[in-house]
Design an enzyme around this catalytic site. Structure first.
Site, PDB file in Angstrom:
ATOM      1  N   HIS A 131      11.009  15.883  -2.980  1.00 27.20           N
ATOM      2  CA  HIS A 131      10.985  14.820  -4.002  1.00 27.20           C
ATOM      3  C   HIS A 131      10.511  15.462  -5.305  1.00 27.20           C
ATOM      4  CE1 HIS A 131       9.269  11.194  -5.973  1.00 27.20           C
ATOM      5  NE2 HIS A 131       9.990  10.485  -5.151  1.00 27.20           N
ATOM      6  N   ASP A 150       3.404  16.925   1.722  1.00 22.47           N
ATOM      7  CA  ASP A 150       3.671  15.638   1.090  1.00 22.47           C
ATOM      8  C   ASP A 150       4.051  14.674   2.208  1.00 22.47           C
ATOM      9  OD1 ASP A 150       4.797  13.441  -0.063  1.00 22.47           O
ATOM     10  OD2 ASP A 150       6.309  14.524  -1.225  1.00 22.47           O
ATOM     11  N   GLN A 198       6.511   9.973   3.053  1.00 23.00           N
ATOM     12  CA  GLN A 198       7.469   9.288   3.935  1.00 23.00           C
ATOM     13  C   GLN A 198       7.071   9.383   5.399  1.00 23.00           C
ATOM     14  OE1 GLN A 198       9.801   7.307   2.995  1.00 23.00           O
ATOM     15  NE2 GLN A 198       9.769   7.808   0.820  1.00 23.00           N
ATOM     16  N   LYS A 216       3.585   2.760   0.582  1.00 22.63           N
ATOM     17  CA  LYS A 216       4.683   2.986   1.529  1.00 22.63           C
ATOM     18  C   LYS A 216       4.234   2.730   2.967  1.00 22.63           C
ATOM     19  CE  LYS A 216       6.813   6.529  -1.366  1.00 22.63           C
ATOM     20  NZ  LYS A 216       7.946   5.912  -2.051  1.00 22.63           N
ATOM     21  N   CYS A 256      14.970  10.394  -6.647  1.00 21.80           N
ATOM     22  CA  CYS A 256      13.992  11.378  -7.152  1.00 21.80           C
ATOM     23  C   CYS A 256      14.116  12.691  -6.389  1.00 21.80           C
ATOM     24  CB  CYS A 256      12.559  10.859  -7.072  1.00 21.80           C
ATOM     25  SG  CYS A 256      12.263   9.485  -8.164  1.00 21.80           S
TER      26      CYS A 256
HETATM   27  C1  LIG Z   1       8.805  12.349  -0.141  1.00 21.11           C
HETATM   28  C2  LIG Z   1       8.102  11.662  -1.276  1.00 21.11           C
HETATM   29  N1  LIG Z   1       7.134  12.300  -1.939  1.00 21.11           N
HETATM   30  C3  LIG Z   1       6.467  11.735  -2.943  1.00 21.11           C
HETATM   31  C4  LIG Z   1       6.773  10.463  -3.355  1.00 21.11           C
HETATM   32  C5  LIG Z   1       6.010   9.894  -4.487  1.00 21.11           C
HETATM   33  O1  LIG Z   1       5.302   8.765  -4.063  1.00 21.11           O
HETATM   34  P1  LIG Z   1       4.516   7.910  -5.153  1.00 21.11           P
HETATM   35  O2  LIG Z   1       5.526   7.508  -6.173  1.00 21.11           O
HETATM   36  O3  LIG Z   1       3.964   6.763  -4.379  1.00 21.11           O
HETATM   37  O4  LIG Z   1       3.470   8.804  -5.692  1.00 21.11           O
HETATM   38  C6  LIG Z   1       7.783   9.758  -2.732  1.00 21.11           C
HETATM   39  C7  LIG Z   1       8.187   8.417  -3.215  1.00 21.11           C
HETATM   40  O5  LIG Z   1       9.265   7.947  -2.979  1.00 21.11           O
HETATM   41  C8  LIG Z   1       8.461  10.365  -1.657  1.00 21.11           C
HETATM   42  O6  LIG Z   1       9.437   9.725  -1.010  1.00 21.11           O
END
Ligand SMILES: Cc1ncc(COP(=O)(O)O)c(C=O)c1O
Length: 427
Positions: A144, A221, A224, A247, A385
């Protein structure tokens, strides 16, 4: 198309010793989520955008309301009843997160705004201290933007290089390439536990062991993964792990950074302000103990309490039961959508979370999303993203249906009928 009801009566393993918990009854569970009871454009809402954010059970909404109605006060600073109460609720939420991740120590749990902020904290604090000119930071091809851009910023500032572990056509990491990319210049490996654009569940334990074999620390990270996969940071031996509250059925504005105690102890603060200090003079500031050193200013107290309630809700259902239910949806959804002529699924890894990204021959994903919306179906369309993932698969965007603990096979049937309708409109 047959109208299938969800038919996976699962044994629920209750974390509450001795308590009797009913089997996984998705229709009963849906009643916990007020938002799911409404109609959109005159149709029952079919919410399949859970990878963007999940809906909130009443237990979370009520925990937040209760805090504002009866418990609101700033934490750490007061001797009065409400302040002490708010402080203890905030710390109880931290303990809940500690349990959820199986972290060894409560001080390893830092409340942040989101997964994004957690990654930026590590990049700006650990990264700036350890990454120098000529060094390398390793990420993967399926990250992401939140797990790309902070490392790019760091590398640009330091004159370091960003390296990328590639993936194959199914959307699986090419692990055979990893040893070549772990060099004596690699200072950190940053990768997602589960890909938001493809659904791939990465073998993070194996990857962490390989990185550690080369003396490289790892940040995962888990944005998900947290709603779907059991996370045990001690078993993974991971150095840093981040996820977002929103999430995982909690509120927006709250997230978690887990870090190993010795790493966090050695790291400089990320932001300065109230609460992160022990003492301040104009000549010198002494920083607070962990985790407060990284929690400058008034935190999102209600958010942390809401997150604690969300994790409690998940715990009551049992993450393995949720995962089994979602796996059923993934299998059923994959079969159902693959059977529609013109549908191509992007991301076909052997190990996947309940995310189905797809394209429909000759029709732009935004048009698909707009027509589905008129049917009451919420899906995400776009690059999610993860523009490098789209570039890899040579598509501008995909439609993404992502499932949560409250989704049903019936909703997948509604989605399939919606896709047929899209095809009729464009025929
Ligand atoms: C794999 C992954 N990493 C990071 C994020 C970023 O999450 P946040 O916008 O809640 O910080 C997302 C959000 O969709 C994501 O899917």
């Amino acid at each position: 198309m047959t109208m299938a009801t969800n038919s996976v009566p699962l044994e629920v393993h209750s974390p509450l010793a001795g308590a009797s918990v009913p089997p996984y009854d998705v229709n009963r569970i849906r009643r916990d989520f007020p938002i799911l009871q409404q109609q959109v454009h005159g149709r029952p809402l079919v919410y399949l955008d859970n990878a963007a954010t999940s809906q909130k059970p009443r237990a979370v909404i009520e925990a937040i309301s209760r805090y504002y109605e009866r418990g609101n006060a700033n934490i750490h600073r007061g001797v009065h009843f409400l302040s002490e109460h708010a402080t203890s609720e905030h710390e109880a939420a931290r303990r809940k997160v500690q349990e959820f991740l199986n972290a060894a120590d409560k001080r390893e749990i830092v409340f942040v705004r989101s997964a994004t902020e957690g990654i930026n904290l590590v990049a700006q604090s650990y990264g700036r201290a350890h990454v120098h000119a000529g060094d390398e930071v390793l990420i993967t091809a399926m990250e992401h933007h939140s797990n790309i851009v902070p490392w790019q910023i760091l590398c640009e500032e330091k004159g370091a290089h960003l390296r990328v572990l590639p993936m194959n056509e199914r959307g699986e990491l090419r692990l055979e390439e990893l040893p070549k990319l772990l060099t004596d210049k690699t200072r950190l490996l940053a990768l997602s536990h589960v890909s938001n654009a493809l659904g791939t569940i990465n073998p993070v334990k194996q990857i962490i062991a390989m990185a550690h074999g080369h003396g490289v620390p790892v940040i995962i990270d888990g944005a998900q993964a947290a709603p779907h996969v059991n996370i045990d940071v001690q078993d993974l031996d991971v150095d840093f792990y981040v996820f977002s509250g929103h999430k995982v059925y909690g509120p927006t504005g709250i997230g978690v950074l887990y870090g190993k105690l010795d790493l966090l102890e050695a790291m400089p603060p990320y932001q300065g302000g109230g609460d992160m200090i022990r003492s301040v003079t104009f000549e010198k500031t002494l920083y607070n103990d962990l985790p407060y050193k990284f929690e400058a200013g008034t935190p999102d107290i209600a958010g942390a309490i809401g997150l604690g309630a969300a994790l409690h809700y998940i715990e009551q259902l049992g993450l393995e039961n949720i995962a089994a239910h979602e796996h059923d949806l993934l299998v059923y959804g994959t079969e159902t959508l693959s059977a529609i002529p013109g549908v191509r699924i992007i991301g076909t890894a052997a190990h996947k979370a309940a995310v189905i990204s797809f394209i429909l021959e000759g029709i732009h994903p935004h048009d698909i999303g707009t027509i589905l919306d008129r049917e009451g179906i919420a899906v995400r369309t776009g690059h999610h993203c993860a523009q490098p993932v789209m570039q890899f698969f040579h598509v501008p965007a995909t439609v993404r249906a992502s499932f949560a603990l409250y989704n049903t096979r019936h909703e997948i049937d509604v989605l399939a009928r919606g896709i047929e309708k899209v095809k009729e409109v464009f025929a």
